[in-house]
Design a protein around this motif. Structure first.
Motif, short mmCIF file in Angstrom:
data_model
loop_
_atom_site.label_atom_id
_atom_site.label_comp_id
_atom_site.label_asym_id
_atom_site.label_seq_id
_atom_site.Cartn_x
_atom_site.Cartn_y
_atom_site.Cartn_z
N ASP A 205 0.86 -1.18 0.00
CA ASP A 205 0.00 0.00 0.00
C ASP A 205 0.90 1.23 0.00
O ASP A 205 1.37 1.68 1.04
CB ASP A 205 -0.91 -0.02 1.23
CG ASP A 205 -1.81 1.20 1.29
OD1 ASP A 205 -1.90 1.91 0.26
OD2 ASP A 205 -2.41 1.47 2.36
N PHE A 206 1.17 1.78 -1.19
CA PHE A 206 2.09 2.91 -1.31
C PHE A 206 1.53 4.19 -0.71
O PHE A 206 2.29 5.13 -0.45
CB PHE A 206 2.45 3.12 -2.79
CG PHE A 206 3.17 1.96 -3.40
CD1 PHE A 206 4.50 1.73 -3.12
CD2 PHE A 206 2.51 1.08 -4.24
CE1 PHE A 206 5.17 0.65 -3.68
CE2 PHE A 206 3.17 0.00 -4.81
CZ PHE A 206 4.50 -0.22 -4.52
N SER A 207 0.22 4.25 -0.49
CA SER A 207 -0.36 5.46 0.08
C SER A 207 0.11 5.71 1.51
O SER A 207 -0.02 6.82 2.01
CB SER A 207 -1.89 5.37 0.05
OG SER A 207 -2.35 4.28 0.84
N GLU B 278 -1.56 8.25 -7.06
CA GLU B 278 -2.62 8.34 -8.05
C GLU B 278 -2.70 7.01 -8.79
O GLU B 278 -1.68 6.47 -9.22
CB GLU B 278 -2.33 9.46 -9.05
CG GLU B 278 -3.40 9.62 -10.12
CD GLU B 278 -3.06 10.68 -11.14
OE1 GLU B 278 -3.89 10.93 -12.04
OE2 GLU B 278 -1.94 11.25 -11.06
N ILE B 279 -3.88 6.46 -8.90
CA ILE B 279 -4.10 5.19 -9.59
C ILE B 279 -4.49 5.47 -11.04
O ILE B 279 -5.51 6.12 -11.29
CB ILE B 279 -5.19 4.35 -8.91
CG1 ILE B 279 -4.87 4.18 -7.40
CG2 ILE B 279 -5.31 2.99 -9.59
CD1 ILE B 279 -3.57 3.47 -7.14
#
Length: 563
Positions: free
Chosen positions: A328-330, A336-337
């Protein structure tokens, strides 16, 4: 008799104002005893608060983000318990909760709540005094599984003659929303199975005849088990649920090596941990989609589906490629996906397949194109008058077609069984084109039958069609060799990937002036870097070296094309 009951937070130890991170129920839901109502998270632990009895949710009194303590109202239930009101009141006041309870068709006598009750209570088929017939087969019926009717039986996990323990899975059901096991209500021997895979089943339908074991014969038997509370709710909440393992005899659908330390560190509720253990899932490999990256039941199910569909699972240990862990890079910052285009997805799938199936090797060399570039510059104006953009790639195509005649293995393909080499008498060459949607490789037909001007014109036309997304299916088929040129961008060398089922690809980067020794002195020469990647099953290193050497000679002296 139904009655409205308010469920409150039980004794959760030395915790106050604990945050709710998940609410598992909605108004109108039908829940069973021990179904998780909410999940709490303190600075030390994550825990589920289960339903103390079965019933229908009338109203939910809390929401995610609320902070609760012992005695905080959670939900109003329309209960179906047969216990007297004093029992419910005492449970409500003390925050008690029982372990798994399923509703019964009939209970012959009320039990003292302070006294431990037997696990299984009487069936309607029992005698009036509550004593069952000794060692008689008991009928297992489909219990209430919520708002599900006509559910498909996808697997029968036992056969006649099998010995099952209490709570062992007997059949597996699948609805459009979930897959669930139906457990045995008692320990005994399967005398007869009354359902089969592919059949649809609803509440109350007959599943099996079970002959109770002798140690169970003294206990009344029901079509649905009732498990009474053996310990105080605070004890249950404080028990190490994280270490609970499945009691089901069913083999987990996947089997991953579990890192216990990482498993315990995973951000998941006790019910999710139990679910993961039953499915053989290492939670440290699962990416959570819940709040603060918490792992949910859906995340575990999604992970299982991915593993079952991946080659590594079907081929067993060591038979596949270990997957890259999801992250989970967030958690590190804003992200942004961006959905991949269809071209990029198809290209990635094709290249991944080639990478896994082809043992690829790359040879590097340089060609002296000093005279060739001077010749091209002389022809540029003449070509421009005919509205043709004459690039070095047109000359590379012509030289490649000549070289492929001398080295036919480079325009072949290996048969699917690996037993034969398919030589192609035609010469269609694919050219990699960079577009906004991704890389495409349109094919120029009959390169060996065309002159440099015609090839340059074909290159311009097909590149424009690619960038305008007007390529047809036939424009992308039939290639026997490919060229990938980065000369207009830069670079000194790279490793192009073979465009299977072809067996070789030529990579080209930017030419540059370098000093070259002619035997007497260094002289400036324009050198073009070349990278030849090939399928080592068909082409060996010596053949690749000879191919590049001959190709360099053709580029150094284009008059050789006439020979």
């Amino acid at each position: 008799m139904n009655q409205k009951t308010q469920v409150r937070v039980p004794d959760i130890g030395d915790f106050e104002d604990v945050e709710i991170i998940e609410v598992h129920i909605n108004p109108g839901d039908t829940i069973e005893t021990e179904s998780p109502l909410i999940t709490l998270e303190s600075d030390k632990a994550t825990m589920d608060v289960p339903a103390p009895f079965a019933g229908r949710v009338e109203s939910v009194l809390i929401k995610v983000g609320d902070k609760v303590s012992e005695g905080t109202p959670i939900v109003d239930l329309q209960t179906t318990e047969t216990a007297d009101s004093s029992t419910i009141d005492s449970e409500r006041e003390s925050g008690l909760k029982s372990t798994e309870t399923l509703e019964t068709q009939q209970v012959s006598e009320k039990k003292n709540p302070s006294q431990k009750s037997p696990e299984i209570q009487t069936n309607p088929g029992s005698s009036s005094n509550g004593n069952p017939a000794s060692k008689e087969p008991q009928l297992m019926l489909m219990p209430d599984m919520g708002d599900f009717t006509e559910v498909d039986v996808i697997e029968v996990l036992v056969k006649e003659g099998d010995l099952v323990q209490h709570e062992d899975s007997v059949i597996t059901l699948e609805s459009d929303k979930a897959t669930m096991d139906v457990p045995s209500p008692l320990k005994g021997t399967i005398q007869q199975m009354l359902v089969s895979a592919g059949q649809k089943i609803s509440k109350g339908q007959k599943i099996a005849l079970i002959l109770p074991e002798s140690d169970d014969s003294s206990q009344p038997v029901a079509s649905e088990p009732i498990v009474k509370m053996d310990s105080s709710p605070s004890d249950v909440l404080k028990k190490p649920v994280l270490e609970e393992k499945s009691t089901s005899g069913r083999r987990p659908p996947i089997s991953e090596p579990v890192d216990q330390q990482q498993f315990l560190k995973a951000h998941a509720s006790p019910s999710v941990r139990k679910f993961a253990r039953e499915l053989g899932v290492d939670l440290s490999r699962v990416t959570g989609s819940g709040r603060k990256g918490r792992i949910t039941h859906d995340d575990v199910q999604k992970h299982v589906k991915q593993r079952l569909s991946s080659p590594s699972q079907s081929q067993g240990l060591g038979g596949g490629v270990p997957p890259i862990p999801e992250i989970d890079f967030s958690q590190f910052g804003e992200v942004e996906i961006i959905p991949l285009s269809r071209i990029r997805k198809k290209g990635a799938e094709h290249l991944h397949r080639a990478w896994l199936n082809l043992p690829m090797v790359t040879n590097h060399d340089e060609a002296d194109i000093t005279e060739l570039e001077a010749f091209r510059q002389k022809l540029k104006k003449e070509a421009a008058d005919q509205n043709i953009r004459l690039t070095m790639l047109a000359f590379l195509l012509k030289a490649t077609s000549t070289n492929l005649k001398k080295h036919p293995d480079f325009r072949s393909s290996l048969s699917s069984d690996g037993q034969n080499l398919i030589h192609k008498r035609y010469c269609h060459i694919g050219v990699a084109v960079d577009t906004d949607e991704g890389l495409v490789v349109p094919v120029i037909q009959d390169v060996d039958q065309k002159g440099v001007y015609e090839l340059a014109q074909d290159l311009g036309n097909i590149s424009e069609k690619a960038r305008k997304r007007k390529l047809k299916r036939e424009d992308l088929q039939g290639g026997c060799f490919s060229i990938s040129s980065l000369g207009g961008i830069g670079g000194t060398a790279f490793t192009p990937l073979v465009n299977a089922p072809e067996v070789a690809i030529l990579g080209v980067t930017r030419s540059k002036m370098t000093p070259q020794w002619n035997g007497e002195e260094f002289i400036p020469r324009l050198m073009l870097p070349l990278d030849l990647t090939y399928d080592h099953r068909v082409i060996d290193g010596a053949a690749a070296a000879r191919f590049l050497t001959d190709f360099c000679l053709l580029l150094a002296d284009m008059k050789r094309l006439l020979l």
